[in-house]
Design a protein around this motif. Structure first.
Motif, PDB file in Angstrom:
ATOM      1  N   SER A  69     -10.493  -3.665 -10.644  1.00  0.00           N
ATOM      2  CA  SER A  69     -10.508  -2.671  -9.572  1.00  0.00           C
ATOM      3  C   SER A  69     -10.086  -1.304 -10.096  1.00  0.00           C
ATOM      4  CB  SER A  69      -9.576  -3.109  -8.440  1.00  0.00           C
ATOM      5  OG  SER A  69      -9.999  -4.336  -7.879  1.00  0.00           O
ATOM      6  N   ARG A  70      -9.080  -1.282 -10.984  1.00  0.00           N
ATOM      7  CA  ARG A  70      -8.613  -0.003 -11.534  1.00  0.00           C
ATOM      8  C   ARG A  70      -9.690   0.653 -12.382  1.00  0.00           C
ATOM      9  NH1 ARG A  70      -4.133   2.913 -12.706  1.00  0.00           N
ATOM     10  NH2 ARG A  70      -4.057   3.952 -14.731  1.00  0.00           N
ATOM     11  N   ARG A  71     -10.364  -0.150 -13.226  1.00  0.00           N
ATOM     12  CA  ARG A  71     -11.445   0.412 -14.048  1.00  0.00           C
ATOM     13  C   ARG A  71     -12.571   0.947 -13.178  1.00  0.00           C
ATOM     14  NH1 ARG A  71     -10.293  -4.084 -17.513  1.00  0.00           N
ATOM     15  NH2 ARG A  71     -11.919  -5.296 -16.464  1.00  0.00           N
ATOM     16  N   GLU A  72     -12.904   0.209 -12.126  1.00  0.00           N
ATOM     17  CA  GLU A  72     -13.970   0.674 -11.234  1.00  0.00           C
ATOM     18  C   GLU A  72     -13.574   1.968 -10.531  1.00  0.00           C
ATOM     19  OE1 GLU A  72     -14.617  -2.597  -8.671  1.00  0.00           O
ATOM     20  OE2 GLU A  72     -15.656  -3.822 -10.174  1.00  0.00           O
ATOM     21  N   LEU A  73     -12.305   2.074 -10.118  1.00  0.00           N
ATOM     22  CA  LEU A  73     -11.849   3.296  -9.453  1.00  0.00           C
ATOM     23  C   LEU A  73     -11.877   4.487 -10.411  1.00  0.00           C
ATOM     24  CD1 LEU A  73      -8.852   2.003  -7.292  1.00  0.00           C
ATOM     25  CD2 LEU A  73     -11.034   2.871  -6.468  1.00  0.00           C
ATOM     26  N   ILE A  74     -11.440   4.261 -11.659  1.00  0.00           N
ATOM     27  CA  ILE A  74     -11.451   5.343 -12.644  1.00  0.00           C
ATOM     28  C   ILE A  74     -12.873   5.816 -12.909  1.00  0.00           C
ATOM     29  CG2 ILE A  74     -10.996   5.898 -15.064  1.00  0.00           C
ATOM     30  CD1 ILE A  74      -8.552   4.077 -14.918  1.00  0.00           C
ATOM     31  N   ALA A  75     -13.793   4.856 -13.070  1.00  0.00           N
ATOM     32  CA  ALA A  75     -15.185   5.226 -13.323  1.00  0.00           C
ATOM     33  C   ALA A  75     -15.785   5.960 -12.124  1.00  0.00           C
ATOM     34  CB  ALA A  75     -16.008   3.971 -13.643  1.00  0.00           C
ATOM     35  N   GLU A  76     -15.478   5.501 -10.916  1.00  0.00           N
ATOM     36  CA  GLU A  76     -16.002   6.153  -9.714  1.00  0.00           C
ATOM     37  C   GLU A  76     -15.443   7.558  -9.560  1.00  0.00           C
ATOM     38  OE1 GLU A  76     -18.203   6.650  -6.237  1.00  0.00           O
ATOM     39  OE2 GLU A  76     -18.345   5.202  -7.886  1.00  0.00           O
ATOM     40  N   ASN A  77     -14.139   7.731  -9.851  1.00  0.00           N
ATOM     41  CA  ASN A  77     -13.539   9.065  -9.773  1.00  0.00           C
ATOM     42  C   ASN A  77     -14.194  10.025 -10.755  1.00  0.00           C
ATOM     43  OD1 ASN A  77     -11.772   8.401  -7.738  1.00  0.00           O
ATOM     44  ND2 ASN A  77     -10.091   7.883  -9.102  1.00  0.00           N
ATOM     45  N   GLN A  78     -14.480   9.528 -11.975  1.00  0.00           N
ATOM     46  CA  GLN A  78     -15.118  10.388 -12.961  1.00  0.00           C
ATOM     47  C   GLN A  78     -16.516  10.782 -12.522  1.00  0.00           C
ATOM     48  OE1 GLN A  78     -13.668  11.690 -15.758  1.00  0.00           O
ATOM     49  NE2 GLN A  78     -15.535  12.919 -15.808  1.00  0.00           N
ATOM     50  N   ARG A  79     -17.255   9.820 -11.937  1.00  0.00           N
ATOM     51  CA  ARG A  79     -18.599  10.138 -11.436  1.00  0.00           C
ATOM     52  C   ARG A  79     -18.536  11.178 -10.322  1.00  0.00           C
ATOM     53  NH1 ARG A  79     -19.489   4.487 -12.129  1.00  0.00           N
ATOM     54  NH2 ARG A  79     -18.955   4.123  -9.933  1.00  0.00           N
ATOM     55  N   LEU A  80     -17.552  11.049  -9.430  1.00  0.00           N
ATOM     56  CA  LEU A  80     -17.424  12.005  -8.336  1.00  0.00           C
ATOM     57  C   LEU A  80     -17.040  13.387  -8.854  1.00  0.00           C
ATOM     58  CD1 LEU A  80     -15.628   9.796  -5.652  1.00  0.00           C
ATOM     59  CD2 LEU A  80     -18.001  10.562  -5.654  1.00  0.00           C
ATOM     60  N   ARG A  81     -16.132  13.444  -9.865  1.00  0.00           N
ATOM     61  CA  ARG A  81     -15.758  14.751 -10.432  1.00  0.00           C
ATOM     62  C   ARG A  81     -16.962  15.421 -11.080  1.00  0.00           C
ATOM     63  NH1 ARG A  81     -10.775  12.141 -11.816  1.00  0.00           N
ATOM     64  NH2 ARG A  81     -11.632  11.594 -13.863  1.00  0.00           N
ATOM     65  N   ASP A  82     -17.745  14.640 -11.836  1.00  0.00           N
ATOM     66  CA  ASP A  82     -18.934  15.212 -12.473  1.00  0.00           C
ATOM     67  C   ASP A  82     -19.922  15.721 -11.428  1.00  0.00           C
ATOM     68  OD1 ASP A  82     -17.803  14.539 -14.851  1.00  0.00           O
ATOM     69  OD2 ASP A  82     -19.044  12.768 -15.207  1.00  0.00           O
ATOM     70  N   ARG A  83     -20.117  14.943 -10.352  1.00  0.00           N
ATOM     71  CA  ARG A  83     -21.036  15.356  -9.303  1.00  0.00           C
ATOM     72  C   ARG A  83     -20.550  16.630  -8.619  1.00  0.00           C
ATOM     73  NH1 ARG A  83     -22.388  10.756  -5.163  1.00  0.00           N
ATOM     74  NH2 ARG A  83     -22.937   9.785  -7.167  1.00  0.00           N
ATOM     75  N   LYS A  85     -18.735  19.025  -9.961  1.00  0.00           N
ATOM     76  CA  LYS A  85     -18.962  20.172 -10.846  1.00  0.00           C
ATOM     77  C   LYS A  85     -20.417  20.619 -10.803  1.00  0.00           C
ATOM     78  CE  LYS A  85     -15.221  19.442 -14.130  1.00  0.00           C
ATOM     79  NZ  LYS A  85     -14.506  18.473 -13.291  1.00  0.00           N
ATOM     80  N   ILE A  86     -21.330  19.657 -10.754  1.00  0.00           N
ATOM     81  CA  ILE A  86     -22.748  20.013 -10.692  1.00  0.00           C
ATOM     82  C   ILE A  86     -23.057  20.747  -9.389  1.00  0.00           C
ATOM     83  CG2 ILE A  86     -25.073  19.065 -10.531  1.00  0.00           C
ATOM     84  CD1 ILE A  86     -24.150  16.836 -12.416  1.00  0.00           C
ATOM     85  N   TYR A  87     -22.523  20.243  -8.279  1.00  0.00           N
ATOM     86  CA  TYR A  87     -22.766  20.897  -6.994  1.00  0.00           C
ATOM     87  C   TYR A  87     -22.150  22.292  -6.953  1.00  0.00           C
ATOM     88  CZ  TYR A  87     -24.468  16.471  -5.124  1.00  0.00           C
ATOM     89  OH  TYR A  87     -25.184  15.342  -4.890  1.00  0.00           O
TER      90      TYR A  87
END
Length: 290
Positions: A69-83, A85-87
């Motif tokens: 769950s922690r790895r999934e949350l970290i990966a999801e947070n990184q995807r959201l941060r990248d998204r 920045k693009i927006y």
């Protein structure tokens, strides 16, 4: 006279008797539940032992699930941060485009584009020598980075790629003393060049005459001349305009909008499909971004 050895039932008879007795007990227990109280008591007595035996396995399963769950949350947070920045990189052009559309609303073939594909890169090294403002990023030619590629952050223009290796690249900031960037005043379209000063928080304009229509607070955006930076990206805000009757040109200071000294991640603007960095359609003769 008693016999010396008394002979009991044979082993086979005993076995048959025990089997019959077992079947009888099983039948009675199945129908009447005679042993249910005994099983309940035994289950109560053995429950702590069962829980203790299962505890290591339960702890391992719980730990594994928590780590997943922690790895999934970290990966999801990184995807959201990248998204995000693009927006933010796309939205920063809205103000410039709004004014431009009002001023040129009759031109249906406007070449401004709101959305351009971008590549996110992280900083590896920073060199803010007074004579050279350089950043090293973790993306290179293997990721499609090329010399001259424009670099921005979520608030404004940062610089452009100067050197490229396979896995990294060097970016020269717009504050570098050797850097000049074609810009225009967003309010009226007045074009000029913003020069680096060697100070991370200041750009300068030295080529506008004293009577030029530019004032403190004006937003400067990329003009698109030179073919390196697409038009409409925020560069800076005019801090002050100093005019001297004895000098032909004004001295203008500009506050960069990009976080030149605080940036952690940057966005590299990619080429439009079908056009590469060497395509003549990307360049405007007679203008360059050094």
């Amino acid at each position: 006279m008693k016999p010396l050895f008394s002979q009991g039932p044979s082993t086979t008879a005993r076995l048959i008797l025990l089997v019959m007795l077992s079947v009888l007990l099983l039948t009675l227990d199945h129908r009447q539940g005679l042993t249910d109280p005994l099983r309940r008591h035994l289950s109560t007595l053995t429950h702590p032992i069962k829980m203790a035996a299962e505890l290591p396995g339960n702890l391992i399963d719980l730990t594994g699930e928590s780590l997943r769950s922690r790895r999934e949350l970290i990966a999801e947070n990184q995807r959201l941060r990248d998204r995000q920045k693009i927006y933010e990189a796309r939205l920063q052009r809205l103000d410039a485009l709004e004014v431009e559309n009002i001023r040129l609303r009759r031109l249906l073939d406007s070449s401004y584009e709101l959305e351009r594909p971008v590549l996110i890169a992280e900083l590896l090294q920073v060199d803010l020598d007074p004579f050279s403002h350089l950043l090293q990023i973790d993306k290179g030619s293997a990721a499609g980075v090329h010399v001259g590629q424009p670099v921005i952050d979520s608030t404004g223009v940062i610089g452009q790629v100067e050197r490229v290796s396979r896995l990294s690249a060097t970016v020269r900031l717009i504050s570098d003393p050797s850097h000049g960037l074609p810009v225009q005043v967003n309010r009226n379209g007045l074009r000029t060049v913003a020069l680096g000063t060697g100070r991370i928080n200041t750009l300068s304009i030295t080529s506008l005459p004293n009577n030029a229509d530019i004032r403190a607070g004006d937003l400067l955006v990329t003009s698109g001349l030179g073919g390196r930076f697409p038009a409409g990206y925020p560069v800076g805000e005019v801090r002050q305009v100093v005019t001297d009757p004895g000098e032909p040109f004004s001295r203008i200071e500009v506050d960069p909008l990009g976080a030149l000294g605080r940036v952690q991640e940057v966005l590299l603007i990619l080429e439009r499909p079908g056009r590469g960095p060497d395509n003549p359609a990307e360049a405007t003769p007679g203008a360059t971004d050094e």
